[in-house]
Write a protein that holds these residues in place. Structure first.
Motif, PDB file in Angstrom:
ATOM      1  N   HIS A 323      -1.583  11.719  -3.108  1.00  0.00           N
ATOM      2  CA  HIS A 323      -0.465  11.625  -4.045  1.00  0.00           C
ATOM      3  C   HIS A 323       0.048  10.186  -4.118  1.00  0.00           C
ATOM      4  N   PRO A 324       0.230   9.657  -5.316  1.00  0.00           N
ATOM      5  CA  PRO A 324       0.703   8.268  -5.434  1.00  0.00           C
ATOM      6  C   PRO A 324       2.059   8.022  -4.790  1.00  0.00           C
ATOM      7  N   ASP A 325       2.925   9.025  -4.759  1.00  0.00           N
ATOM      8  CA  ASP A 325       4.238   8.828  -4.150  1.00  0.00           C
ATOM      9  C   ASP A 325       4.125   8.566  -2.645  1.00  0.00           C
ATOM     10  N   ALA A 326       3.101   9.140  -2.015  1.00  0.00           N
ATOM     11  CA  ALA A 326       2.910   8.914  -0.579  1.00  0.00           C
ATOM     12  C   ALA A 326       2.498   7.474  -0.319  1.00  0.00           C
ATOM     13  N   LEU A 327       1.552   6.969  -1.083  1.00  0.00           N
ATOM     14  CA  LEU A 327       1.107   5.587  -0.900  1.00  0.00           C
ATOM     15  C   LEU A 327       2.229   4.614  -1.240  1.00  0.00           C
ATOM     16  N   THR A 328       2.954   4.896  -2.307  1.00  0.00           N
ATOM     17  CA  THR A 328       4.059   4.022  -2.701  1.00  0.00           C
ATOM     18  C   THR A 328       5.111   3.950  -1.605  1.00  0.00           C
ATOM     19  N   ALA A 329       5.432   5.088  -1.011  1.00  0.00           N
ATOM     20  CA  ALA A 329       6.438   5.105   0.055  1.00  0.00           C
ATOM     21  C   ALA A 329       5.972   4.288   1.252  1.00  0.00           C
ATOM     22  N   ARG A 330       4.696   4.410   1.606  1.00  0.00           N
ATOM     23  CA  ARG A 330       4.186   3.670   2.758  1.00  0.00           C
ATOM     24  C   ARG A 330       4.187   2.167   2.486  1.00  0.00           C
ATOM     25  N   LEU A 331       3.723   1.773   1.313  1.00  0.00           N
ATOM     26  CA  LEU A 331       3.618   0.343   1.017  1.00  0.00           C
ATOM     27  C   LEU A 331       4.987  -0.299   0.809  1.00  0.00           C
ATOM     28  N   LYS A 332       5.918   0.443   0.258  1.00  0.00           N
ATOM     29  CA  LYS A 332       7.250  -0.129   0.034  1.00  0.00           C
ATOM     30  C   LYS A 332       8.036  -0.282   1.333  1.00  0.00           C
ATOM     31  N   SER A 333       7.487   0.257   2.433  1.00  0.00           N
ATOM     32  CA  SER A 333       8.119   0.007   3.724  1.00  0.00           C
ATOM     33  C   SER A 333       7.966  -1.459   4.115  1.00  0.00           C
ATOM     34  N   GLY A 334       7.043  -2.169   3.434  1.00  0.00           N
ATOM     35  CA  GLY A 334       6.841  -3.587   3.715  1.00  0.00           C
ATOM     36  C   GLY A 334       6.051  -3.850   4.973  1.00  0.00           C
ATOM     37  N   THR A 335       5.360  -2.850   5.482  1.00  0.00           N
ATOM     38  CA  THR A 335       4.631  -3.011   6.743  1.00  0.00           C
ATOM     39  C   THR A 335       3.170  -2.610   6.629  1.00  0.00           C
ATOM     40  N   LEU A 345      -5.734   6.172  -6.324  1.00  0.00           N
ATOM     41  CA  LEU A 345      -4.461   5.608  -5.876  1.00  0.00           C
ATOM     42  C   LEU A 345      -4.468   4.080  -5.837  1.00  0.00           C
ATOM     43  N   VAL A 346      -5.597   3.456  -6.132  1.00  0.00           N
ATOM     44  CA  VAL A 346      -5.685   2.000  -6.008  1.00  0.00           C
ATOM     45  C   VAL A 346      -4.674   1.306  -6.919  1.00  0.00           C
ATOM     46  N   GLU A 347      -4.555   1.784  -8.138  1.00  0.00           N
ATOM     47  CA  GLU A 347      -3.608   1.159  -9.071  1.00  0.00           C
ATOM     48  C   GLU A 347      -2.180   1.285  -8.560  1.00  0.00           C
ATOM     49  N   ALA A 348      -1.838   2.451  -8.006  1.00  0.00           N
ATOM     50  CA  ALA A 348      -0.496   2.631  -7.452  1.00  0.00           C
ATOM     51  C   ALA A 348      -0.279   1.691  -6.274  1.00  0.00           C
ATOM     52  N   GLY A 349      -1.321   1.496  -5.466  1.00  0.00           N
ATOM     53  CA  GLY A 349      -1.209   0.582  -4.335  1.00  0.00           C
ATOM     54  C   GLY A 349      -0.985  -0.844  -4.783  1.00  0.00           C
ATOM     55  N   ALA A 350      -1.709  -1.256  -5.814  1.00  0.00           N
ATOM     56  CA  ALA A 350      -1.564  -2.621  -6.328  1.00  0.00           C
ATOM     57  C   ALA A 350      -0.146  -2.862  -6.840  1.00  0.00           C
ATOM     58  N   LYS A 351       0.444  -1.864  -7.444  1.00  0.00           N
ATOM     59  CA  LYS A 351       1.801  -2.011  -7.986  1.00  0.00           C
ATOM     60  C   LYS A 351       2.850  -2.021  -6.868  1.00  0.00           C
ATOM     61  N   ALA A 352       2.598  -1.245  -5.824  1.00  0.00           N
ATOM     62  CA  ALA A 352       3.616  -1.103  -4.774  1.00  0.00           C
ATOM     63  C   ALA A 352       3.585  -2.240  -3.762  1.00  0.00           C
ATOM     64  N   PHE A 353       2.419  -2.848  -3.557  1.00  0.00           N
ATOM     65  CA  PHE A 353       2.309  -3.882  -2.527  1.00  0.00           C
ATOM     66  C   PHE A 353       2.935  -5.185  -3.017  1.00  0.00           C
TER      67      PHE A 353
END
Length: 432
Positions: A323-335, A345-353
């Motif tokens: 789920h994109p919300d899971a990856l977004t939550a992890r990456l937005k932790s900044g860690t 999910l790669v596109e969601a990761g690119a946007k969130a990182f």
């Protein structure tokens, strides 16, 4: 590559687990409760997002130390006591061991075709034995070259494309700045060394003949060991532990110009050294004669044998991994900078990182390019923690000038065989 049924039977791994008779943890009309242990950064944010997304399942999260700092010992002890968490994070090298020990439940019937279609098949193969699935991959981490763009520009260096160029650049760095080195050979880096060997075509463990064939010092591994031994002998690389104050100082004082590690390490670097924001970039890993890479790092989620709610646990795992919300939550932790095993999910990761640390570079585009180069066919051994310890003890001696890296991998093989035999496995040492 899949483990044969004969191999699994020798380990008792193909036998079905008994159904759990523990009562369900469900309050009157309340949600199902499952427990989750993980050392992964950003996991609390992921759990919070999942719990907020629905009201049928409530995940209770506990952060545990990473494996090398006691996390795996904690999980094993809990499993022996019959109170393991419902879901546990297990890195790829440890999956076969936890499957053989019965800690990781056979979840084949819980992993739907829908989930399988969303995941990179080469990652799922690393957790699938004899067509039985024992954990679900979260991320796959191709090894890449992290480099100090400012120091490269200062001296007119370019990222090396192959290992010959890497050697030539290492010589230039030492000649131009005697206190600097291009890279570190990590004496605590058995997993990094495995990645180097994997890239070169090594197969430390092979089960295609119906038994565990072990060849930690095969031809590709000897090639890799000889290459790094040459860099050590010329004093072109530092040789100390990566997880140490010494290496922190080397990085903080601009003494080492590159880091060879998995995609996940971009987030770790960002968290550990915020003052170097904008100074780092990422390039493809140097290659041999073919454009292959191995993976360094990566985690999976297992449902344990003690789990009382396997369907709920699997629903949480599916959400975490797809789920994109899971990856977004992890990456937005900044860690974290995990590269998802679900290509969607790669596109969601690119946007969130947050890309500003790497000067605006689209690191996820690079990670995708490198993930496509992962060489298929690697199998981890059943007791990798012990194997890695013996190997790293040898690396430390070689780094101090006592013995060689090849000695270290041969010692790791001889130290591994008794563990495999103690498990009742059919084994064979192979010299390839």
């Amino acid at each position: 590559m899949r483990l044969s049924r004969r191999t699994l039977l020798a380990a008792g791994l193909a036998a079905p687990l008994a159904a759990c008779s523990t009562p369900q943890r469900r309050g009157a009309g309340g949600p199902v409760e499952i427990t989750f242990w993980s050392a992964l950064r950003g996991s609390q944010q992921v759990v919070d997002a999942f719990n907020s997304s629905q009201n049928r399942i409530r995940v209770v999260f506990q952060q545990i130390p990473s494996g090398g700092q006691g996390g795996y010992a904690k999980l094993s002890n809990a499993a022996r006591a019959g109170n393991a968490p419902d879901v546990a994070t297990i890195e790829y090298p440890q999956v076969p061991g936890y499957a053989i020990d019965g800690v990781a439940r056979d979840i084949t019937d819980l992993v739907t075709d829908r989930v399988k279609r969303k995941l990179l098949p080469q990652a799922l193969k690393l957790t699938t034995f004899d067509d039985r699935v024992f954990s679900v991959p979260l991320d796959v981490e191709p090894m890449v070259l992290h480099y100090r763009a400012d120091l490269f520009a200062e001296s007119g260096y370019q990222p090396p494309r192959d290992w010959d160029e890497f050697t030539a650049l290492a010589r230039k760095v030492r000649a131009g700045h005697p206190n600097r080195r291009l890279a570190l050979f990590p004496t605590d880096g058995a997993t990094q060394f495995a990645c180097f060997a994997w890239q070169a075509g090594a197969k430390w463990f092979d089960t295609s003949a119906g038994r565990w064939q072990v060849s930690l010092a095969d031809g590709p591994t000897r090639k890799v060991a000889g290459y790094w031994q040459g860099l050590i002998d010329e004093d072109l690389v530092f040789r100390n532990a990566a997880d140490s104050k010494q290496h922190d100082a080397q990085l903080g004082q601009d003494l080492v110009l590159t880091r060879l590690s998995g995609a996940w390490d971009a987030g770790a670097q960002m968290r550990a050294r915020p003052g170097q924001k904008g100074k780092w970039r990422i390039a493809p890993m140097p290659v041999w004669d073919r454009p292959h890479v191995g993976t360094h790092g990566g985690s999976t989620f297992a449902v344990t044998r003690d789990c009382r709610e396997p369907e709920a646990a699997m629903e949480f795992i599916e959400w975490q991994t797809t789920h994109p919300d899971a990856l977004t939550a992890r990456l937005k932790s900044g860690t974290s900078s995990q590269y998802p095993v679900a290509p969607g999910l790669v596109e969601a990761g690119a946007k969130a990182f947050p890309s500003d640390y790497y000067g605006g570079q689209d690191v996820y585009r690079l990670f995708k390019q490198e993930a496509d180069k992962i060489l298929d066919g690697w199998v981890w051994g059943p007791r990798m923690t012990a194997t890695q310890k013996v190997m790293q003890d040898g690396f430390a001696r070689a780094g101090a000038g006592e013995g060689t890296l090849l000695d270290a991998v041969r010692e790791a093989q001889s130290g591994t065989m008794p563990d495999l035999k103690a498990l009742g496995l059919s084994t064979e040492e192979v010299d390839r």
